[in-house]
Structure formats: C-alpha cells, structure tokens
Write an enzyme that holds these catalytic residues in place. Structure first.
Site, PDB file in Angstrom:
ATOM      1  N   GLY A 124       0.783  -1.235   0.000  1.00  0.00           N
ATOM      2  CA  GLY A 124       0.000   0.000   0.000  1.00  0.00           C
ATOM      3  C   GLY A 124       0.813   1.282   0.000  1.00  0.00           C
ATOM      4  N   ASN A 142       1.624   2.973  -2.689  1.00  0.00           N
ATOM      5  CA  ASN A 142       0.906   3.866  -3.605  1.00  0.00           C
ATOM      6  C   ASN A 142      -0.363   4.406  -2.958  1.00  0.00           C
ATOM      7  OD1 ASN A 142       2.250   4.108  -6.253  1.00  0.00           O
ATOM      8  ND2 ASN A 142       2.180   1.872  -6.187  1.00  0.00           N
ATOM      9  N   MET A 153      -3.395  -7.160  -7.361  1.00  0.00           N
ATOM     10  CA  MET A 153      -2.719  -8.243  -8.083  1.00  0.00           C
ATOM     11  C   MET A 153      -3.701  -9.305  -8.576  1.00  0.00           C
ATOM     12  SD  MET A 153       0.235  -7.055  -8.008  1.00  0.00           S
ATOM     13  CE  MET A 153       1.266  -8.395  -8.563  1.00  0.00           C
ATOM     14  N   ILE A 162      -6.341 -10.233 -11.935  1.00  0.00           N
ATOM     15  CA  ILE A 162      -6.825  -9.847 -13.262  1.00  0.00           C
ATOM     16  C   ILE A 162      -8.344  -9.749 -13.224  1.00  0.00           C
ATOM     17  CG2 ILE A 162      -7.028 -10.616 -15.657  1.00  0.00           C
ATOM     18  CD1 ILE A 162      -4.222 -11.862 -15.305  1.00  0.00           C
ATOM     19  N   LEU A 163      -8.854  -8.633 -13.730  1.00  0.00           N
ATOM     20  CA  LEU A 163     -10.291  -8.373 -13.645  1.00  0.00           C
ATOM     21  C   LEU A 163     -10.995  -8.806 -14.930  1.00  0.00           C
ATOM     22  CD1 LEU A 163      -9.854  -4.901 -12.005  1.00  0.00           C
ATOM     23  CD2 LEU A 163     -10.919  -6.898 -10.924  1.00  0.00           C
ATOM     24  N   ASN A 178      -4.712   2.037 -13.605  1.00  0.00           N
ATOM     25  CA  ASN A 178      -3.796   1.114 -12.938  1.00  0.00           C
ATOM     26  C   ASN A 178      -2.398   1.721 -12.964  1.00  0.00           C
ATOM     27  OD1 ASN A 178      -2.818  -1.434 -11.862  1.00  0.00           O
ATOM     28  ND2 ASN A 178      -2.031  -1.893 -13.907  1.00  0.00           N
ATOM     29  N   HIS A 180       1.498   0.446 -13.188  1.00  0.00           N
ATOM     30  CA  HIS A 180       2.273  -0.755 -13.515  1.00  0.00           C
ATOM     31  C   HIS A 180       3.760  -0.403 -13.499  1.00  0.00           C
ATOM     32  CE1 HIS A 180       3.151  -4.648 -15.205  1.00  0.00           C
ATOM     33  NE2 HIS A 180       3.994  -4.050 -16.037  1.00  0.00           N
TER      34      HIS A 180
END
Ligand code: GRF
Length: 226
Positions: A19, A21, A97, A99-100, A114, A116
């Site tokens: 966390g 970010n 982490m 994938i949606l 997002n 990355h």
C-alpha cells in the site's frame, strides 16, 4: 465525471499488498493536493498491509477475499457489488494483483486506472524489475494507464523513469522506482482527474482538452508532485 456534489471526486482504491501507492494517495488528499477524497479501500487479501494504512487514515476498508470464491466471475461480481456501494467517480488499481474480468472493466471503464511498474508496452505482467535487469536496460520506469481487457494494455496516461545502475538488483530498482516515480505519477494522475484537466472517456484520455496520443512524462508534473 470528476466533480461530485460534496467533497469532490470520489476515489476508490483497490489493493493487494503493502500500500505504498495508497499511502501516497492518502497523503496527497490530506495535503489538499487532490480535490477529492478516498471513499473506500478494497483488498482481495485480508492480510494486506494497505488495509492498515486505510484504517489509520479512517478510510472505510473492505476485504473481498479471493479465496472465498471458486470462480473469477463470482469474485468479480462480489467486487463489483462492494465497489458500487462506494459510488466512485474514479477507481484506482494500486498494486491490485488480480486480473479483472470483462464485465467488471465495462462497468467501471469510464474511470479505471492502474499503475504498472514498467515502461509499457515493455514488460506487462509480473517480475518487471528483474526482466528490465535481465535485458540490460539502462532505464526503467512505471506507467499509469487506463484498464482495458488486455493485460496492462490500456492507453498510457503518464510514465516516469529511473536510471538503472550497475549495482542494482530487482529490490533496489523496485524501491527507487516506487519512491521516485510511482508515488508521484499516481497521485498526480488522480489530481488531474479530480481537477478536470484529465478526462477519461470510452478508452480515450484527454488532457487539457486534447486527446493523449503519447503518454505524459515527469516533466509534466505539477511542482507539488515533482
Ligand atoms: C507497485 O510496484 C505497483 O506498481 C505494482 O505493485 C506494487 C504495489 O506496491 N502493481 P504497493 O502495494 O503500492 O506498496
């Protein structure tokens, strides 16, 4: 739609890990650098330290534990339900982490970004720091981008870079990237969205009214984020 009637932009943050970010977003909202507030933090892991950061900042936190769902679709549905209760203007994947699925992305795509840790389109997916080292890259970086159905493949909004030095290993490189780049370009992007300079629409991004045809860079950062 950046401006909600009360309290500015409603920001929801999805996390899975430490966390850092998220903390940068919390700090920027508390410092008044983002005209909005974080209305909730959702984690797919109950042990994510990011949840502790949310609690410290008195931000509502929700865990939608990936282990409680046998299928990705049912996990996505639960996540969609939890996120919908927050009524966000902007959903930020900050070290999330998982994938949606397509329906989740379609539901929130007008405000779904997002961060990355690579200079996309280089190194989508995992182990980006090691891959940059293995390739012998002199420069490494991070990207804030729109989320679409391609892994780390949506339109790039901003990128920032760090130099790779001979002594670097994946950990030192990751830490320098986090401190010098990620924790600046992510809050800056959210601040631009909240003040209306950045508009997202149908897979496109507009900055100061112009369609972004290449990513912004560190030199575009406002002084408070540079
Ligand atoms: C960051 O490097 C982010 O770019 C990546 O996962 C890491 C999350 O770190 N997607 P943290 O949870 O923000 O500390």
């Amino acid at each position: 739609m950046p401006e909600s009637p009360e309290g500015g932009t409603r920001i929801a943050v999805l996390v899975s890990g430490q966390g850092r970010n998220l903390q940068a977003l919390i700090d920027a909202t508390q410092a008044g650098q983002i005209s909005g507030r974080i209305v909730g933090v959702i984690s797919d892991r109950s042990d994510a330290f990011a949840l502790e950061r949310a609690r410290q900042a008195q931000i509502p936190d929700i865990t939608v534990d990936r282990h409680d769902y046998a299928h990705r679709a049912t996990f996505d549905d639960a996540l969609t339900d939890s996120l919908s209760t927050l009524n966000p203007d902007l959903v930020v994947l900050a070290g999330f982490m998982r994938i949606l699925g397509e329906s989740f992305i379609a539901r929130f795509s007008d405000g779904l970004i997002n961060i990355h840790p690579s200079l996309l389109p280089l190194y989508p997916g995992l182990n980006t720091h090691q891959r940059a080292l293995d390739t012998g890259d002199r420069e490494h970086g991070a990207t804030v981008h729109l989320v679409n159905n391609e892994l780390d493949g949506g339109l790039r909004i901003i990128q920032g870079t760090v130099s790779v030095v001979r002594q670097d290993d994946a950990q030192t490189l990751a830490e320098r990237l986090m401190m010098n780049v990620e924790t600046k370009i992510l809050p800056q992007t959210v601040a631009w969205f909240a003040n209306g300079r950045l508009r997202l629409d149908d897979g496109m991004a507009y900055f100061d009214g112009r369609a972004l045809d290449h990513p912004l860079s560190q030199s575009d950062l406002d002084p408070e984020f540079s």
